[in-house]
Scaffold this motif. Structure first.
Motif, mmCIF file in Angstrom:
data_model
loop_
_atom_site.group_PDB
_atom_site.id
_atom_site.type_symbol
_atom_site.label_atom_id
_atom_site.label_comp_id
_atom_site.label_asym_id
_atom_site.label_seq_id
_atom_site.Cartn_x
_atom_site.Cartn_y
_atom_site.Cartn_z
ATOM 1 N N ARG A 1 59.502 38.541 36.110
ATOM 2 C CA ARG A 1 59.771 39.987 36.124
ATOM 3 C C ARG A 1 59.853 40.494 37.567
ATOM 4 O O ARG A 1 60.663 41.367 37.878
ATOM 5 C CB ARG A 1 58.711 40.737 35.315
ATOM 6 C CG ARG A 1 58.724 40.330 33.839
ATOM 7 C CD ARG A 1 58.075 41.345 32.930
ATOM 8 N NE ARG A 1 56.728 41.718 33.276
ATOM 9 C CZ ARG A 1 55.629 41.089 32.865
ATOM 10 N NH1 ARG A 1 55.742 39.996 32.110
ATOM 11 N NH2 ARG A 1 54.441 41.520 33.195
ATOM 12 N N PHE A 2 59.026 39.930 38.452
ATOM 13 C CA PHE A 2 59.129 40.251 39.882
ATOM 14 C C PHE A 2 60.490 39.806 40.419
ATOM 15 O O PHE A 2 61.139 40.542 41.167
ATOM 16 C CB PHE A 2 58.001 39.564 40.661
ATOM 17 C CG PHE A 2 58.178 39.604 42.150
ATOM 18 C CD1 PHE A 2 57.782 40.723 42.882
ATOM 19 C CD2 PHE A 2 58.744 38.538 42.836
ATOM 20 C CE1 PHE A 2 57.954 40.771 44.261
ATOM 21 C CE2 PHE A 2 58.922 38.573 44.205
ATOM 22 C CZ PHE A 2 58.514 39.694 44.927
ATOM 23 N N PHE A 3 60.926 38.607 40.038
ATOM 24 C CA PHE A 3 62.218 38.122 40.516
ATOM 25 C C PHE A 3 63.331 39.077 40.096
ATOM 26 O O PHE A 3 64.212 39.405 40.895
ATOM 27 C CB PHE A 3 62.526 36.725 39.949
ATOM 28 C CG PHE A 3 61.521 35.665 40.301
ATOM 29 C CD1 PHE A 3 60.791 35.725 41.474
ATOM 30 C CD2 PHE A 3 61.303 34.600 39.442
ATOM 31 C CE1 PHE A 3 59.855 34.744 41.799
ATOM 32 C CE2 PHE A 3 60.387 33.608 39.750
ATOM 33 C CZ PHE A 3 59.654 33.680 40.925
ATOM 34 N N ARG A 4 63.306 39.532 38.837
ATOM 35 C CA ARG A 4 64.364 40.415 38.331
ATOM 36 C C ARG A 4 64.340 41.778 39.017
ATOM 37 O O ARG A 4 65.389 42.375 39.262
ATOM 38 C CB ARG A 4 64.215 40.603 36.819
ATOM 39 C CG ARG A 4 64.470 39.347 36.013
ATOM 40 C CD ARG A 4 64.657 39.652 34.533
ATOM 41 N NE ARG A 4 63.644 40.500 33.970
ATOM 42 C CZ ARG A 4 62.807 40.149 32.998
ATOM 43 N NH1 ARG A 4 62.840 38.913 32.503
ATOM 44 N NH2 ARG A 4 61.938 40.999 32.508
ATOM 45 N N ALA A 5 63.131 42.273 39.304
ATOM 46 C CA ALA A 5 63.017 43.635 39.846
ATOM 47 C C ALA A 5 63.165 43.689 41.369
ATOM 48 O O ALA A 5 63.719 44.659 41.899
ATOM 49 C CB ALA A 5 61.663 44.232 39.454
ATOM 50 N N ILE A 6 62.668 42.675 42.069
ATOM 51 C CA ILE A 6 62.587 42.734 43.529
ATOM 52 C C ILE A 6 63.447 41.675 44.217
ATOM 53 O O ILE A 6 64.179 41.979 45.165
ATOM 54 C CB ILE A 6 61.112 42.563 44.007
ATOM 55 C CG1 ILE A 6 60.209 43.600 43.336
ATOM 56 C CG2 ILE A 6 61.031 42.634 45.525
ATOM 57 C CD1 ILE A 6 60.531 45.039 43.680
ATOM 58 N N LEU A 7 63.361 40.446 43.765
ATOM 59 C CA LEU A 7 63.987 39.340 44.491
ATOM 60 C C LEU A 7 65.497 39.292 44.295
ATOM 61 O O LEU A 7 66.264 39.366 45.257
ATOM 62 C CB LEU A 7 63.357 38.018 44.036
ATOM 63 C CG LEU A 7 63.513 36.820 44.972
ATOM 64 C CD1 LEU A 7 62.829 37.085 46.306
ATOM 65 C CD2 LEU A 7 62.943 35.567 44.321
ATOM 66 N N TYR A 8 65.936 39.176 43.052
ATOM 67 C CA TYR A 8 67.370 38.987 42.796
ATOM 68 C C TYR A 8 68.232 40.204 43.138
ATOM 69 O O TYR A 8 69.394 40.028 43.524
ATOM 70 C CB TYR A 8 67.612 38.560 41.343
ATOM 71 C CG TYR A 8 66.895 37.285 40.936
ATOM 72 C CD1 TYR A 8 66.651 36.259 41.841
ATOM 73 C CD2 TYR A 8 66.464 37.101 39.631
ATOM 74 C CE1 TYR A 8 65.989 35.093 41.465
ATOM 75 C CE2 TYR A 8 65.809 35.929 39.235
ATOM 76 C CZ TYR A 8 65.578 34.936 40.161
ATOM 77 O OH TYR A 8 64.932 33.787 39.770
#
Length: 199
Positions: free
Chosen positions: A96-103
């Motif tokens: 969920r962090f990847f979807r919201a912040i990283l990607y």
């Protein structure tokens, strides 16, 4: 339904203005129309990623398909191993962090789109916990889960691993350097590549 990078790109291009309008509505805390919700849902289905409107990425879910595409396109594969599914709301907290912040980060997006074929797989269902507050309120959420981004050659050789969470600039820096190292090794296999030094 059918999915492909070409269908994803065509859908994005045909609906670009409506996608951006839906994103703006959500930024402003507004309520989406049923048409806008359906639009974003279909985009997520085509990309195999929840909330994909913010990243614009396309993911394979079959590693063999990703490796075949990488060979044809002269790219590396970035594979994500995770708990739960990237295309569902309650996958592991890391994803969920990847979807919201990283990607959604512009530099990360640029590296992923230009140099990599993306693929994810669910290693097992995500652990879930329910909190009952005793007054009728109940909260359901997921545990923080381990995850691993792994860079593969088109032959499936592991070139680099990035476990856990990364700050976007750091993640982008790692992504940007690997294709050049890989190409150098292909052009002169005798020189070897210190992949371990990149970890």
């Amino acid at each position: 339904g059918e999915r492909s990078p070409e269908l994803h790109a065509a859908y994005w291009e045909a609906n670009r203005d409506a996608i951006e309008a839906a994103k703006q509505t959500l930024y402003e805390g507004g309520e989406l129309t049923s048409e806008a919700r359906a639009l974003l849902h279909e985009l997520d289905r085509l990309s195999a990623q929840k909330d994909s409107a913010w990243s614009g990425l396309y993911w394979e879910t079959d590693l063999d398909v990703a490796l075949t595409r990488a060979e044809a396109e002269g790219k590396l594969v970035l594979t994500l191993r995770m708990l739960g599914r990237l295309d569902e709301e309650y996958s592991c907290a890391n994803s969920r962090f990847f979807r919201a912040i990283l990607y959604p980060h512009e530099r990360v997006q640029d590296a992923l789109k230009s140099e990599y074929v993306l693929q994810w797989s669910m290693e097992r269902p995500v652990p879930k916990v329910t909190f009952d507050f005793g007054d009728g309120r109940v909260m359901r959420t997921t545990f923080t889960g381990n995850s691993m981004h792994t860079v593969l050659s088109p032959d499936g050789d592991i070139l680099h691993g990035m476990p856990g969470l990364y700050e976007p600039e750091q993640f982008a820096e790692r992504l940007e350097g690997l294709p050049e190292l890989w190409q150098a090794e292909i052009s002169d296999p005798s020189r070897g590549t210190p992949w371990a030094a990149r970890s």
